[in-house]
Design an enzyme around this catalytic site. Sequence first.
Site, short mmCIF file in Angstrom:
data_model
loop_
_atom_site.label_atom_id
_atom_site.label_comp_id
_atom_site.label_asym_id
_atom_site.label_seq_id
_atom_site.Cartn_x
_atom_site.Cartn_y
_atom_site.Cartn_z
N LYS A 1 1.10 -1.03 0.01
CA LYS A 1 -0.40 -0.03 -0.14
C LYS A 1 0.65 1.16 0.20
O LYS A 1 0.45 2.03 -0.88
CB LYS A 1 -0.87 -0.01 1.28
N GLN B 1 -5.56 -2.17 9.14
CA GLN B 1 -5.33 -3.62 8.52
C GLN B 1 -6.34 -4.59 9.11
O GLN B 1 -5.66 -4.96 10.51
CB GLN B 1 -3.52 -3.89 8.35
N ASP C 1 -11.68 2.24 3.29
CA ASP C 1 -12.06 0.73 2.55
C ASP C 1 -13.42 0.86 2.64
O ASP C 1 -14.21 -0.76 2.40
CB ASP C 1 -11.99 -0.67 4.54
#
Length: 278
Positions: free
Chosen positions: A49, A93, A116
């Site tokens: 990322k 995460q 997300d």
Amino acid sequence: MAQIIDGKAVSAAIKEQVRDEIARDGIKAGLAVVIVGNDPASRVYVNNKKKACEFCGIQSFEYALPEETTMQELLELIDTLNNDKNVNGILVQLPLPEQLDEKAVIERISPQKDVDAFHETNVGKIMIGNYSFLPCTPAGCMELIHSTGISVSGKECVVIGRSNIVGKPMAMLLLHENGTVTICHSRTKDLAEVCRRADILVAAVGKPNFVTADMVKEGAVVIDVGINRLENGKLCGDVKFDEVSEKAGWITPVPGGVGPMTIAVLMKNTLTAAKLQK
Ligand code: NDP
């Protein structure tokens, strides 16, 4: 023999679009990635990322917290990031260590920064088709389907898996594009028969080589979301690639299929967040 859907190429094109728009319009975008503990797979994702951010011209802020981080410490960090004008997107995460409540953590992220699209506000918006962000993996799968030139409208679509992160939103996105959608799970009867109806089959099960050729219709588009690590250290998907690729019309490989798409959509969502917050 199936045509291979090249996730690396499609994702590279998306990242280039994001990079070009940021450079052209002088947009300042920032993504904060929070990682708790030492899960090696999570570490790899976070590094990827970071690299994608560098490529796109997005500022990345990494917060690596120790395994024993408390709920209060994590929520305080999220509050700080919610109020930081340089941070447009926040990604925590997953999975988190046991002592941390994932649901409460996700709900603490400002929905405007929830790149997300896991926050219940964003999940609800996706349900009614009025959204700013789409969840990265299912949106990436849709981009791969679009890259085949095949329209979803009117097609029989079968999604194996009903997780909140992949299966359910995937089904919703196919429905938004007028697919006739069936969601399968561990209690589905005659799974092979249901799957054989699919013009578009999406596997998000988390079991290596789960989808075999007898479950696939001749010429179908097969999207393999699974990322499974075998004992020999190799990655493999949920689809038995060798035999299914003999029968499908289109297929995604693992690696090089859905995986790179997830990060590309994350970059796109961060740019969208920056524009919305301007
Ligand atoms: P989950 O474990 O949350 O969900 C798995 C789903 O598969 C469940 O709905 C489960 O059904 C269903 N399932 C399990 N066994 C069977 C069976 N025998 N028959 C039918 N259905 C079954 O996984 P995720 O959705 O989070 O992830 C799925 C896979 O995708 C994993 O391999 C994961 O690593 C990968 N992944 C890849 C990403 C990428 O970027 N490419 C991103 C996210 C995930 P039930 O609900 O009944 O238990």
